[in-house]
Motif scaffolding. Sequence first.
Motif, PDB file in Angstrom:
ATOM      1  N   HIS A 103       0.845  -1.188   0.000  1.00  0.00           N
ATOM      2  CA  HIS A 103       0.000   0.000   0.000  1.00  0.00           C
ATOM      3  C   HIS A 103       0.886   1.245   0.000  1.00  0.00           C
ATOM      4  O   HIS A 103       1.489   1.573   1.020  1.00  0.00           O
ATOM      5  CB  HIS A 103      -0.910   0.021   1.226  1.00  0.00           C
ATOM      6  CG  HIS A 103      -1.977  -1.024   1.207  1.00  0.00           C
ATOM      7  ND1 HIS A 103      -3.311  -0.716   1.152  1.00  0.00           N
ATOM      8  CD2 HIS A 103      -1.905  -2.378   1.230  1.00  0.00           C
ATOM      9  CE1 HIS A 103      -4.019  -1.839   1.142  1.00  0.00           C
ATOM     10  NE2 HIS A 103      -3.185  -2.845   1.204  1.00  0.00           N
ATOM     11  N   HIS A 106      -1.288   7.252  -0.216  1.00  0.00           N
ATOM     12  CA  HIS A 106      -2.044   8.024  -1.197  1.00  0.00           C
ATOM     13  C   HIS A 106      -1.720   9.510  -1.046  1.00  0.00           C
ATOM     14  O   HIS A 106      -1.468  10.000   0.051  1.00  0.00           O
ATOM     15  CB  HIS A 106      -3.544   7.789  -1.016  1.00  0.00           C
ATOM     16  CG  HIS A 106      -4.364   8.261  -2.169  1.00  0.00           C
ATOM     17  ND1 HIS A 106      -4.843   9.548  -2.252  1.00  0.00           N
ATOM     18  CD2 HIS A 106      -4.775   7.624  -3.294  1.00  0.00           C
ATOM     19  CE1 HIS A 106      -5.526   9.680  -3.377  1.00  0.00           C
ATOM     20  NE2 HIS A 106      -5.509   8.540  -4.021  1.00  0.00           N
ATOM     21  N   GLU A 107      -1.758  10.234  -2.156  1.00  0.00           N
ATOM     22  CA  GLU A 107      -1.392  11.644  -2.127  1.00  0.00           C
ATOM     23  C   GLU A 107      -2.379  12.483  -1.327  1.00  0.00           C
ATOM     24  O   GLU A 107      -2.076  13.603  -0.930  1.00  0.00           O
ATOM     25  CB  GLU A 107      -1.270  12.180  -3.561  1.00  0.00           C
ATOM     26  CG  GLU A 107      -0.098  11.550  -4.305  1.00  0.00           C
ATOM     27  CD  GLU A 107       0.120  12.179  -5.667  1.00  0.00           C
ATOM     28  OE1 GLU A 107      -0.666  13.073  -6.026  1.00  0.00           O
ATOM     29  OE2 GLU A 107       1.069  11.793  -6.348  1.00  0.00           O
ATOM     30  N   TYR A 138      -1.610  -1.240  -4.206  1.00  0.00           N
ATOM     31  CA  TYR A 138      -2.536  -0.117  -4.171  1.00  0.00           C
ATOM     32  C   TYR A 138      -1.773   1.214  -4.221  1.00  0.00           C
ATOM     33  O   TYR A 138      -0.779   1.388  -3.529  1.00  0.00           O
ATOM     34  CB  TYR A 138      -3.393  -0.160  -2.894  1.00  0.00           C
ATOM     35  CG  TYR A 138      -4.186  -1.430  -2.744  1.00  0.00           C
ATOM     36  CD1 TYR A 138      -5.463  -1.549  -3.293  1.00  0.00           C
ATOM     37  CD2 TYR A 138      -3.652  -2.521  -2.064  1.00  0.00           C
ATOM     38  CE1 TYR A 138      -6.191  -2.727  -3.154  1.00  0.00           C
ATOM     39  CE2 TYR A 138      -4.377  -3.699  -1.919  1.00  0.00           C
ATOM     40  CZ  TYR A 138      -5.648  -3.789  -2.467  1.00  0.00           C
ATOM     41  OH  TYR A 138      -6.360  -4.953  -2.335  1.00  0.00           O
ATOM     42  N   HIS A 139      -2.251   2.133  -5.065  1.00  0.00           N
ATOM     43  CA  HIS A 139      -1.734   3.500  -5.154  1.00  0.00           C
ATOM     44  C   HIS A 139      -0.265   3.568  -5.590  1.00  0.00           C
ATOM     45  O   HIS A 139       0.437   4.521  -5.238  1.00  0.00           O
ATOM     46  CB  HIS A 139      -1.892   4.232  -3.818  1.00  0.00           C
ATOM     47  CG  HIS A 139      -3.293   4.256  -3.299  1.00  0.00           C
ATOM     48  ND1 HIS A 139      -4.334   4.817  -4.006  1.00  0.00           N
ATOM     49  CD2 HIS A 139      -3.838   3.775  -2.152  1.00  0.00           C
ATOM     50  CE1 HIS A 139      -5.462   4.688  -3.317  1.00  0.00           C
ATOM     51  NE2 HIS A 139      -5.191   4.054  -2.198  1.00  0.00           N
ATOM     52  N   ARG A 141       2.922   4.124  -8.168  1.00  0.00           N
ATOM     53  CA  ARG A 141       3.219   5.009  -9.292  1.00  0.00           C
ATOM     54  C   ARG A 141       4.381   4.416 -10.069  1.00  0.00           C
ATOM     55  O   ARG A 141       5.546   4.610  -9.739  1.00  0.00           O
ATOM     56  CB  ARG A 141       3.583   6.417  -8.797  1.00  0.00           C
ATOM     57  CG  ARG A 141       2.461   7.137  -8.067  1.00  0.00           C
ATOM     58  CD  ARG A 141       1.292   7.453  -8.995  1.00  0.00           C
ATOM     59  NE  ARG A 141       0.333   8.370  -8.380  1.00  0.00           N
ATOM     60  CZ  ARG A 141      -0.660   7.976  -7.590  1.00  0.00           C
ATOM     61  NH1 ARG A 141      -0.814   6.702  -7.305  1.00  0.00           N
ATOM     62  NH2 ARG A 141      -1.499   8.874  -7.094  1.00  0.00           N
ATOM     63  N   SER A 168      -5.851   1.535  -8.344  1.00  0.00           N
ATOM     64  CA  SER A 168      -5.425   2.944  -8.266  1.00  0.00           C
ATOM     65  C   SER A 168      -3.927   3.081  -8.521  1.00  0.00           C
ATOM     66  O   SER A 168      -3.190   3.696  -7.758  1.00  0.00           O
ATOM     67  CB  SER A 168      -5.788   3.529  -6.899  1.00  0.00           C
ATOM     68  OG  SER A 168      -7.178   3.471  -6.682  1.00  0.00           O
ATOM     69  N   THR A 169      -3.481   2.479  -9.607  1.00  0.00           N
ATOM     70  CA  THR A 169      -2.064   2.448  -9.947  1.00  0.00           C
ATOM     71  C   THR A 169      -1.833   3.131 -11.290  1.00  0.00           C
ATOM     72  O   THR A 169      -2.647   3.015 -12.200  1.00  0.00           O
ATOM     73  CB  THR A 169      -1.557   0.991  -9.987  1.00  0.00           C
ATOM     74  OG1 THR A 169      -1.676   0.426  -8.674  1.00  0.00           O
ATOM     75  CG2 THR A 169      -0.112   0.915 -10.429  1.00  0.00           C
TER      76      THR A 169
END
Length: 376
Positions: A103, A106-107, A138-139, A141, A168-169
């Motif tokens: 995980h 998240h921004e 998850y999340h 970048r 959410s990648t």
Amino acid sequence: MADIFPPEVFDTILDQVYILDGEAKSNYYSQDYSLRTDSTKPVTTLLSCSLVCRSWLPRTRLHTFDTVHLTGYFDRTIGVTFGALVAHPLCTFRSHVRRLSLHELHESYNRNPAEGFWINSVLPQLALLPHVEDVSIYHARFTNVAEEEWRAGMPLFGPQLKRLDMQSTYFDRISRMTELVSRCTNLESLALRYIFPGKDGAPQAQGDDIAITTPSSRILQSLSLRHEIAISAEFLTWLCATPGSIKILTVDMGYIGIKEAHHVSRFLYDIGQSITSLAIAFVDSSSDSTDGQDAFCRVADLTTLTKLETLRFGVLVISPTYPGRGLSAKHVPSILEKLSSPCLKEIRFDVSMEKAADHCADAEWCRLFGSGGPVV
């Protein structure tokens, strides 16, 4: 005591401790470097058993490190710390990790982009885990990961992997995602939800010199694809490069809009003969429009879904406060008319409402489901 009972007896007892202490299945390697459950309570039972005697240690370690969660919520340096632990020559739990959950912070949690993304930096160390069968990300970048880190981390995504779930990648190009999936030749379950191009929605990078092989897996049982890249024409065409070559039992296709309607319909037609369960959801350009639903219903050919047993629609919004409440289920009758599977046993609806008793009697729902309304 070890001389009285054979070791298999103790192994069985420790297995039962793991099963009975159900929370031990979801462990976190957190900021204080202890294993924690989802409820943040220490996994004390198994850890205590590991200290009883040396002969109990291997079996308790097998279960204690079966599932590892790495999250940036508690400690943003967790990736570097855990990666160093895994890479250490004296690491004793590498071969026990079967499920890995990553995980990224998240921004929305006010993370500092200058700190980088720890998942990218720890990929080479995670590739040292030889028996990981289940990976959830998850999340992440993957738009600014260094090429050497990307190549070094690829062994994590290999033939040993049976389940891959990414949500959410971001990827800088579709081919990088297909490269990752193509390495997992024995996948049984694949979920790609909310996969986005470029960083923060930036246009997809042009140009690519990576050779991507078509999927060779023939045992994929469950497929969940939602939004943007995951249901793009490029990815679906690659996934089903040869009609009939891939057989999937459970399919979940979400957020189908006007741009995706044609190739999603074609994809379902190509793999339809193997599908036994289908979930489908649409997204229109606005609350007072049905362009996504209409585009799919115009071109959809569902005649190949001859083994379909379960059909699921979602999410149908009928809350009085939603402007398009009378339009969200417009596609339901059209899709039902196109189906001719003799095996269909169940139709399910994911419905967003306020008071079930009030809305199930509404006129538009009675026209769809009869005077009794839907069963929700």
